[in-house]
Write a protein that holds these residues in place. Sequence first.
Motif, PDB file in Angstrom:
ATOM      1  N   LYS A   1      62.311  35.655  73.906  1.00 44.98           N
ATOM      2  CA  LYS A   1      63.526  34.896  73.588  1.00 44.98           C
ATOM      3  C   LYS A   1      64.545  35.096  74.699  1.00 44.98           C
ATOM      4  O   LYS A   1      64.649  36.171  75.278  1.00 44.98           O
ATOM      5  CB  LYS A   1      64.150  35.370  72.279  1.00 44.98           C
ATOM      6  N   VAL A   2      65.314  34.042  74.939  1.00 43.43           N
ATOM      7  CA  VAL A   2      66.406  34.163  75.898  1.00 43.43           C
ATOM      8  C   VAL A   2      67.557  34.906  75.228  1.00 43.43           C
ATOM      9  O   VAL A   2      67.956  34.578  74.105  1.00 43.43           O
ATOM     10  CB  VAL A   2      66.876  32.781  76.393  1.00 43.43           C
ATOM     11  N   HIS A   3      68.044  35.944  75.899  1.00 46.54           N
ATOM     12  CA  HIS A   3      69.204  36.713  75.474  1.00 46.54           C
ATOM     13  C   HIS A   3      70.269  36.577  76.558  1.00 46.54           C
ATOM     14  O   HIS A   3      69.965  36.196  77.688  1.00 46.54           O
ATOM     15  CB  HIS A   3      68.848  38.188  75.291  1.00 46.54           C
ATOM     16  N   TYR A   4      71.495  36.923  76.214  1.00 42.73           N
ATOM     17  CA  TYR A   4      72.609  36.879  77.162  1.00 42.73           C
ATOM     18  C   TYR A   4      73.321  38.218  77.128  1.00 42.73           C
ATOM     19  O   TYR A   4      73.691  38.694  76.043  1.00 42.73           O
ATOM     20  CB  TYR A   4      73.591  35.770  76.789  1.00 42.73           C
ATOM     21  N   VAL A   5      73.520  38.811  78.289  1.00 37.81           N
ATOM     22  CA  VAL A   5      74.237  40.079  78.382  1.00 37.81           C
ATOM     23  C   VAL A   5      75.563  39.845  79.088  1.00 37.81           C
ATOM     24  O   VAL A   5      75.661  38.986  79.971  1.00 37.81           O
ATOM     25  CB  VAL A   5      73.399  41.153  79.115  1.00 37.81           C
ATOM     26  N   ARG A   6      76.576  40.599  78.670  1.00 42.53           N
ATOM     27  CA  ARG A   6      77.895  40.553  79.308  1.00 42.53           C
ATOM     28  C   ARG A   6      78.378  41.983  79.509  1.00 42.53           C
ATOM     29  O   ARG A   6      78.334  42.798  78.576  1.00 42.53           O
ATOM     30  CB  ARG A   6      78.905  39.819  78.428  1.00 42.53           C
TER      31      ARG A   6
END
Length: 185
Positions: free
Chosen positions: A72-77
């Motif tokens: 799955k595509v995840h997003y980190v900040r």
Amino acid sequence: MDTGEVTAINTSGATFTGIIRTLGATPVSDHGFTWSTTPHSLVDNSSQISLGPRNEIGPFSATATFAMEADKVHYVRAYARAGEYVVYGPAMPYTSKGSMTPVITGFSPASARRNDQVTITGSNFTQDLNRLTVLFGSTPATIVRATPESIVCMVPYNLQAPQTKITVKLAGKTATTTNNFTLIP
């Protein structure tokens, strides 16, 4: 604040990088990373790694081992908190290969009444309550709060079994207690 490259993506997690570019007048009381399956993750509503205070500019990194579904595509900040303000770097997308399975090391109390709180201890949990599921047998529990090392939940009001296992589900992986929980009538 910048979010850097995501590296070392494997079935146990991923390594996140960030850079604090400038410091303001208010000291940085916490910095780290927050991630989810949407690009708008915030410290208060997503999985997070807190690295504590920091008083210098420059790069930082951490390895995340929990709360990532495989493929799955995840997003980190990257983030930094100074006083009442939180500054975020841009969301950096990556495709996860998974993360570590949750581990339950214990729970207390071992027996309780319906709607009482039970604390589950272990590792590889998340503070993102929307991604956690706790079951007493097959009955879902309400989660009150959670960290990567503990979950506080309520004994389900409709629990019928006098003794049951407790299960934690996260990111497609499951952990179940070895000991039974006992319902006090």
